[in-house]
Design a protein around this motif. Structure first.
Motif: not given
Length: 590
Positions: A191-193, A218, A221, A224-225
């Motif tokens: 769960g990181a950009d 997570s 995040k 967001e996408y």
């Protein structure tokens, strides 16, 4: 025929919303006779789905040679899950990680030294296509759209932790579609950009996240996408795996249960990684490389809901209690407990020293330079290099440039020490841990026995050829003209054993002992007083042992034993003062 998909931010099965509560069980880490036992326990705990990877290297061990029988029979595993009324999530991506040798990629890919892995590189894609032409037709009839239990399939695994070639992801996706895969497709990443950006195809494929704690972060995040699709954790790490030389990992159930409750309460779906870990039988354990090379132990207990031998744990009971708050637990009759037995002490009575058996194990090849296992068509096990060195020479440092992974050094068959990839210095200065030898006037034979301790399964060091990758030096001078024996140890039937004799110096040796079993049951093999090596039971490779721990016993499933006489062969690399072993009722993992 059934439908599984996404509508209004929810998973939908046959027109009704469904929350996926899944657990990972790897068929390839469990004896087939126990598949139904493990799946029944999964269902009884309240799970509605089982998830499994499919390791390419197990199913295509040699290029163009395929295996789908015995422990490789993934179709039978899925059929059992279907019979029990479970959904199935399949992850057949070329790469699986899973702490599995080379992350599931076949070692023969590295016969081509120019190979580029996990990207839009045509020689790699050609190998994937050939594999998928065989694998995916076996899975197609098992899709929910064809009346089977498979509801979703992964196109790549944690790809954002490795690369950002979304054209490669598109290629894999289209390859599945072209071969008739019409169920939900997904990716899974941290769960990181950068991981989500590199590993996902948001407009066309469901993105899922992997984590071991703090689910809200997570999921936030991911939203967001991907704000309009269901939240799913494809790997909820409720335990962890072990490397040799570390402490055994244990995670209490309280935090795991609390985090599951929060996920279910939020309407998210989850896949427990692992529900049941199993065992890295044979040479299939992987390795990590962060600051140094770290091979994974034979046990894949993972401190999961079922332990390595399939027993229900306190964590299982705690998770079952949480799930029961959200659904009515199914009425499942659990199988009878699997019996555990202590068979006592077994003494090895015969031995076969490696250097006397080399020609029984493989045909030697002659090469100007040392070559890697892959260059010689070998995947796993050991490799032995031997060359004649002229003399006289003063005390000179032996340099292996480079060794993957651990080398035992011999001069005229006399043990000199170990060179390990983690602490081997290529400089000329002799340190305390270096090996330096004097060569007499008549010369001497230098021998190097290298163990492949498992190819790296994760990260930037994934391309990990085994053996001596460049050359061997005495001080500044490279040594040439080598006799090489590949030692996959996949057939020990030609070994010539004799009665055990005392040995003053460490010599790699096969030890054999016979023992009687009146009633077969699960048991655990303890090798107290042994140093490092591999165990074969009735011809089956149980895996590696190492006195540095944390693992102190090897799991022996009952299906590997015979009522009556059984044969145990131990390949010990160093030395044992008393060649006896003990079969116990309980595991010792740390």
């Amino acid at each position: 025929m059934s439908s599984f998909g996404i509508h209004a931010g929810q998973f939908i099965y046959e027109g009704q919303p469904v929350q996926i509560i899944s657990g990972a069980i790897h068929y390839f880490r469990i004896m087939p006779a126990y598949w139904e036992d493990r799946l029944l326990k999964l269902k009884a705990c309240g799970f509605n789905t089982v998830e499994t990877y499919i390791p390419w290297n197990l199913h295509e061990p040699k290029e163009g040679v395929y295996s789908f029988e015995g422990i490789s029979n993934v179709v039978e595993f899925i059929d059992i899950a279907n019979k029990l009324g479970l959904f199935v999530i399949i992850r057949p991506s070329p790469y699986i990680c899973a702490e599995w040798e080379f992350g599931g990629l076949p070692a023969w890919l590295l016969e081509d030294s120019n190979m580029r892995l996990r990207c839009l590189y045509r020689p790699f894609l050609d190998k994937v296509d050939a594999y998928y032409d065989v694998l995916l037709p076996k899975l197609r009839p098992l899709l929910c759209t064809n009346g089977g239990p498979i509801i979703a399939m992964q196109i790549e695994n944690e790809y954002g932790s490795y690369g950002n070639d979304t054209l490669y992801l598109e290629y894999l996706k289209q390859g599945m579609i072209d071969r008739g895969i019409d169920v939900l497709l997904f990716t899974s990443d941290g769960g990181a950009d950068h991981m989500l950006q590199g590993g996902s195809l948001f407009s066309e494929v469901l993105a899922t996240v992997n984590f071991g704690s703090r689910p809200e972060g997570s999921f936030a995040k991911l939203a967001e996408y991907q704000p309009d699709k269901p939240m799913m954790c494809m790997e909820y790490w409720n335990g962890w795996f072990d490397h040799w030389g570390e402490e055994h990992h244990v995670r209490g159930y309280e935090g795991v249960a609390d985090e599951l409750n929060r996920m279910l309460q939020a309407g998210a779906s989850v896949n427990f990684y692992m529900f049941h870990g199993g065992t890295n039988f044979g040479f299939y354990n992987g390795a990590n490389y962060f600051h140094q090379y770290e091979p994974t132990v034979t046990s894949y207990d993972y401190d999961a809901l079922l332990d390595e031998s399939g027993e229900i744990t306190d964590k299982y009971l705690a998770i079952q209690k949480v799930i029961s708050r959200y659904i009515d637990l199914p009425s499942v009759t659990l199988p009878e407990p699997i019996q555990k037995r202590s068979y006592g002490t077994v003494r090895m009575t015969e031995q076969a020293k490696l250097f006397d058996q080399l020609d029984q194990l493989s045909e030697p090849v002659l090469r100007t330079c040392p070559e890697t296992m892959e260059q010689l068509g070998q995947d796993y096990g050991f490799i032995f290099y031997k060359t004649k060195v002229s003399g006289p020479r003063p005390k000179s440092k032996i340099v292996l440039q480079d060794v993957h992974d651990r080398a035992l050094i011999y001069l005229d068959d006399i043990y000199q020490g170990v060179i390990d990839r983690n602490n081997h210095d290529h400089s000329l200065e002799i340190q305390d841990h270096d090996i330096a030898v004097e060569i007499p006037e008549q010369g001497a034979t230098l021998g190097v026995l290298v163990e492949n301790q498992g190819r790296i399964n994760y990260g930037w060091m994934l391309k990990d050829p085994k053996g001596i990758t460049e050359g061997v030096r005495l001080e500044r001078q490279f040594l040439y003209h080598w006799e090489i024996h590949t030692l996959p140890l996949d057939d020990l039937s030609n070994l010539a054993f004799e009665q055990i004799q005392e040995c003053d110096t460490p010599v790699p040796t096969f030890y054999k002992g016979l023992f009687q079993v009146d009633e077969v049951a699960d048991t655990f093999l303890k090798l107290e007083g042994w140093t490092k090596g591999v165990v074969f039971l009735n011809g089956f490779n149980l895996g590696r042992y190492w006195s540095k721990g944390p693992q102190k016993t090897l799991y022996v499933p009952a299906p590997l034993l015979h009522a009556g006489e059984n044969e145990l062969i131990i390949f010990e690399l160093h030395h044992t003062l008393d060649p006896i072993v003990t079969f116990e009722k309980h595991a010792e993992l740390g």
